[in-house]
Write a protein that holds these residues in place. Structure first.
Motif, PDB file in Angstrom:
ATOM      1  N   ASP A  73      29.174  41.137 -30.491  1.00  0.00           N
ATOM      2  CA  ASP A  73      28.302  39.901 -31.082  1.00  0.00           C
ATOM      3  C   ASP A  73      28.382  38.849 -29.493  1.00  0.00           C
ATOM      4  N   ALA A  74      26.504  37.922 -29.729  1.00  0.00           N
ATOM      5  CA  ALA A  74      25.791  37.753 -28.825  1.00  0.00           C
ATOM      6  C   ALA A  74      26.950  36.420 -27.492  1.00  0.00           C
ATOM      7  N   THR A  75      28.095  36.030 -28.501  1.00  0.00           N
ATOM      8  CA  THR A  75      28.997  35.412 -27.450  1.00  0.00           C
ATOM      9  C   THR A  75      30.100  36.160 -27.043  1.00  0.00           C
ATOM     10  N   THR A  76      30.637  37.789 -27.460  1.00  0.00           N
ATOM     11  CA  THR A  76      31.930  37.957 -26.545  1.00  0.00           C
ATOM     12  C   THR A  76      31.255  39.040 -25.586  1.00  0.00           C
ATOM     13  N   CYS A  77      30.163  39.437 -25.311  1.00  0.00           N
ATOM     14  CA  CYS A  77      29.758  40.805 -24.529  1.00  0.00           C
ATOM     15  C   CYS A  77      28.719  39.932 -24.504  1.00  0.00           C
ATOM     16  N   CYS A  78      28.158  40.404 -22.413  1.00  0.00           N
ATOM     17  CA  CYS A  78      26.939  40.601 -22.199  1.00  0.00           C
ATOM     18  C   CYS A  78      26.020  42.164 -22.524  1.00  0.00           C
ATOM     19  N   PRO A  79      24.813  41.376 -23.255  1.00  0.00           N
ATOM     20  CA  PRO A  79      23.868  42.559 -23.971  1.00  0.00           C
ATOM     21  C   PRO A  79      23.420  43.538 -22.584  1.00  0.00           C
ATOM     22  N   ARG A  80      23.471  42.954 -21.780  1.00  0.00           N
ATOM     23  CA  ARG A  80      22.878  43.741 -20.336  1.00  0.00           C
ATOM     24  C   ARG A  80      23.734  44.548 -19.518  1.00  0.00           C
TER      25      ARG A  80
END
Length: 82
Positions: free
Chosen positions: A4-11
């Motif tokens: 999710d948005a808090t555990t892994c960079c989307p980019r």
């Protein structure tokens, strides 16, 4: 399991994420930044900006792409006003 948005960079998929800011309304949103590629996002943004599996493939980065990127020039000083 999907990151999710808090555990892994989307980019770039890096897992070192730092919180830069928090909403003045507790729990409404946080501004996060990836320690590797410096991408920033607010947790209230849509999945295409906050989740690796929904982030557009054409904008995803790999470690090789980051390492071989040209240096970004410094921002020049502001012109004096007056």
């Amino acid at each position: 399991m999907t990151a999710d948005a808090t555990t892994c960079c989307p980019r770039c998929a890096h897992t070192t994420i730092e919180q830069l800011f928090a909403s003045p309304v507790p729990g409404a949103w946080h501004v996060l930044q990836c320690a590797r590629c410096l991408y920033c996002w607010r947790t209230s943004e849509p999945d295409r900006r906050t989740r690796r599996d929904a982030y557009p493939e054409s904008f995803r980065l790999t470690l090789d792409a980051i390492d071989s990127a040209p240096e970004v020039p410094a921002v020049p000083p502001l012109r004096p006003t007056g």
